[in-house]
Design a protein around this motif. Structure first.
Motif, short mmCIF file in Angstrom:
data_model
loop_
_atom_site.label_atom_id
_atom_site.label_comp_id
_atom_site.label_asym_id
_atom_site.label_seq_id
_atom_site.Cartn_x
_atom_site.Cartn_y
_atom_site.Cartn_z
N GLU A 283 0.81 -1.21 0.00
CA GLU A 283 0.00 0.00 0.00
C GLU A 283 0.85 1.27 0.00
N GLU A 284 2.10 1.16 0.42
CA GLU A 284 2.99 2.32 0.45
C GLU A 284 3.92 2.36 -0.77
N ARG A 285 3.58 1.59 -1.80
CA ARG A 285 4.35 1.52 -3.04
C ARG A 285 5.77 1.08 -2.79
N ARG A 286 5.89 0.04 -1.98
CA ARG A 286 7.18 -0.60 -1.75
C ARG A 286 7.16 -1.97 -2.41
N LEU A 287 8.33 -2.42 -2.86
CA LEU A 287 8.42 -3.68 -3.58
C LEU A 287 8.10 -4.87 -2.68
N VAL A 288 7.39 -5.83 -3.26
CA VAL A 288 7.09 -7.10 -2.58
C VAL A 288 7.45 -8.22 -3.54
N SER A 289 8.33 -9.12 -3.11
CA SER A 289 8.71 -10.25 -3.97
C SER A 289 7.57 -11.26 -4.00
N LEU A 290 6.96 -11.42 -5.16
CA LEU A 290 5.84 -12.34 -5.29
C LEU A 290 6.29 -13.71 -5.77
N ALA A 291 7.21 -13.73 -6.75
CA ALA A 291 7.68 -15.02 -7.28
C ALA A 291 9.11 -14.86 -7.80
N THR A 292 10.03 -15.58 -7.18
CA THR A 292 11.43 -15.64 -7.64
C THR A 292 11.91 -17.08 -7.44
N PRO A 293 11.31 -18.04 -8.14
CA PRO A 293 11.57 -19.45 -7.85
C PRO A 293 13.01 -19.90 -8.08
N SER A 294 13.74 -19.20 -8.96
CA SER A 294 15.10 -19.64 -9.27
C SER A 294 16.16 -18.75 -8.62
N LEU A 295 15.72 -17.85 -7.76
CA LEU A 295 16.64 -16.97 -7.04
C LEU A 295 16.63 -17.34 -5.56
N PRO A 296 17.72 -17.12 -4.85
CA PRO A 296 17.76 -17.48 -3.43
C PRO A 296 16.80 -16.64 -2.60
N ALA A 297 16.35 -17.19 -1.49
CA ALA A 297 15.41 -16.49 -0.61
C ALA A 297 16.00 -15.20 -0.08
#
Length: 603
Positions: free
Chosen positions: A36-50
């Protein structure tokens, strides 16, 4: 298809990324969204490390926030072919270079209304941009992402409307019901439940408007949640809140939380320059000790709240043994009275008021009675608890007023002499603000002059919250020729000085003083003082509870001229009272005749 099946958005996006990576070898895919504050949220990065997903989550979008943050900010694709040397990645390059990633092409995901709701990105292991096949893949994926994210927004919005209150943003009754069901199905049962009502919300709505009432509700909800700690607050109704305390809660912890909530209400709320002092009443129950299944637990907390509102408004009461039986009885009495009111079975009985020196009936007091379905007549003592409900009290006054006016009209038509009839009213009648109009309408319908009515009020009405309104109503009644009597004087909290602010015509001295006067010097002195002061203020005195001739003679020696009590008569139905008025009613041209100890059967 995954959307139709209702799969989680992150699951759908991860599957989409993996499919894109399979079609375009050497590509690593990511999908980001915004909070809601226009900050990035990682939704899907299956091949990248957590660790990468965690590092970018919470980063604000901007003109130089890598490829994705910049693409979202610009609303257009951003292709960085050399992450190590591109200024858009300055400060972020160390997140991806150690992973062997050298380039990133990111495209904004747009909703149908043009809003940018996320980004879809391809990472490359060497400096380069997309080829034609990758452009086609991304175009399709961005379109699918937009559909999926918009669907999730709708689902989330519907869920919020279904499970959250829009005014306070707290979970609503549906959420509360689910939480109680879930908690009572598990063991051990050791969580706490508090039910909370806002005090006097209707007064705020009526006097300051519903915008002020909404501001009060929102403030109370915010303050409850701010001090609840690990507990969860819910808004479950108009002025009702609930708090569920976590497992392991003790009675002491529940009380401490309740005290914190009450303390949080101590600061006034400012609304458009007007101060509103929030106040709440809390009832509570501890799962296990006070109820082992949801319905019982909620009922017991509700019983505690109901009891608190009657005995400790603005405070806290925990459920205890015996309260359920007591409150169940009260609720049953209230239901019985509701039915009696609907069926017209609340009726007046009349106790004569006499001149002590001549035994002539100079007036009557109308007392509420309830005719039971089996014909028995119940005294007000038997349904007094129902009067604690303002709506019930208001309805009883209305039914009594119409019946008393009709009886007076019948006596008037029959030529039966009567001077005045006193009738009790309650705080609820003053709070409603229509007492004068109701009396005037009832009298006009029956053709009886308002001067025949005496409105009797208790000291508790004087000491209520709306003193100015009470004073105005009393003045309006007296302007119309209606006398006002202060009933049960001496048993409440009013002092003689209140008679200056609330001038009345009659003071009725409570029976407790009369019963004790002959054995207690203090009571005798108080009665004598009250009589003297009333006479000096131009007020009449009526003494209640006269039961012996000795009491009558003593009161007469004190200067009391009017009284009522079992020495003369108990409360009687209208028909019998009419006969007594014919025989003993005060007439200028008739000598006094004795009236002693009249009961319904004897009359």
């Amino acid at each position: 298809m995954s959307i139709a099946r209702g799969e989680a958005l992150c699951t759908i996006m991860e599957r989409l990324c993996l499919r894109a990576e399979a079609i375009a070898p050497g590509v690593i895919c990511s999908v980001l969204t915004l909070d809601e504050e226009r900050r990035l949220v990682s939704l899907a990065t299956p091949s990248l490390p957590a660790s990468y997903a965690a590092a970018i989550t919470g980063v604000a979008v901007g003109p130089r926030v890598g490829s994705c943050g910049t693409a979202i900010h610009r609303g257009e694709p951003v292709c960085v072919t050399d992450i190590a040397n591109d200024p858009l990645w300055r400060g972020f390059e160390d997140l991806v270079l150690p992973l062997g990633l050298r380039a990133c092409w990111s495209s904004p995901i747009k909703a149908r209304d043009g809003r940018v709701v996320g980004s879809f990105a391809f990472y490359y292991d060497r400096p380069r941009g997309p080829d034609e096949l990758e452009r086609q893949i991304v175009e399709t994926c961005v379109h699918l992402c937009a559909i999926a994210i918009e669907h999730e927004e709708v689902r989330s919005r519907n869920h919020r409307l279904a499970y959250y209150d829009t005014l306070t943003a707290l979970p609503n009754r549906a959420s509360f019901n689910e939480a109680i069901t879930r908690l009572t199905a598990a063991t051990p049962l050791d969580f706490g439940l508090m039910l909370i009502d806002i005090d006097h919300l209707k007064v705020v709505n009526d006097t300051m408007g519903h915008a002020a009432g909404d501001a009060l509700i929102a403030t109370v909800g915010l303050r409850i949640q701010s001090v609840a700690g690990e507990a969860v607050a819910y808004r479950i109704g108009g002025d009702e809140f609930a708090v569920i305390l976590p497992r392991g809660t003790t009675a002491a912890q529940m009380r401490a939380t309740a005290c914190a909530i009450l303390a949080a209400m101590a600061t006034p709320l400012d609304h458009d320059g007007h101060g509103i002092m929030p106040s709440v009443t809390i009832g509570a129950a501890l799962a296990g000790e006070d109820g082992e299944e949801g319905v019982t637990l909620r009922q017991n907390a509700d019983f505690a709240l109901y009891h608190a509102k009657e005995t400790r408004r603005g405070g806290y009461v925990r459920f205890k043994d015996g309260l359920r039986t007591s409150m169940t009885r009260r609720l049953q009495i209230k239901r019985d009275v509701d039915v009696a009111l609907t069926e017209g079975r609340i009726i007046p009985y009349y106790q004569p008021v006499l001149r002590i020196d001549t035994d002539e009936i100079v007036g009557l007091e109308a007392l509420a009675r309830m005719r039971m379905p089996d014909g028995r007549v119940a005294s007000a003592v038997e349904f007094q608890e129902a009067m604690a409900d303002p709506k019930v009290a208001h309805r009883i006054t209305g039914q009594m007023l119409n019946a008393v006016a009709a009886d007076m009209a019948a006596w008037q038509s029959a030529g039966i002499p009567f001077q005045h009839v006193g009738m009790n009213v309650t705080s609820a009648d003053f709070q409603k603000g229509d007492l004068v109009q109701r009396i005037v309408r009832a009298m006009e319908r029956t053709g009886v002059s308002p001067r025949h009515l005496v409105v009797e009020i208790t000291e508790q009405v004087f000491m209520g919250r709306s003193k100015d309104g009470v004073a105005r109503t009393i003045a309006a009644l007296r302007e119309r020729g209606i006398c006002v009597a202060l009933d049960d004087f001496g048993t409440g909290f009013a002092s003689l000085t209140h008679l200056l602010d609330f001038p009345v015509d009659i003071i009725k001295i409570d029976r407790s003083f009369i019963a004790a006067a002959q054995t207690s010097t203090k009571s005798s002195v108080i009665v004598e003082a009250m009589v003297g002061i009333a006479h000096r203020l131009g007020m009449r005195i009526i003494t209640e509870g006269i039961e012996t001739q000795a009491q009558a003679e003593w009161l007469q020696s004190m200067g009391c001229r009017l009284g009522q009590g079992f020495l003369y008569a108990q409360a009687l139905p209208a028909g019998i009272v009419g006969e007594l008025l014919q025989r003993f009613g005060a007439k200028p041209d008739r000598a006094a005749r004795p009236l002693r100890g009249v009961t319904a059967s004897a009359a």
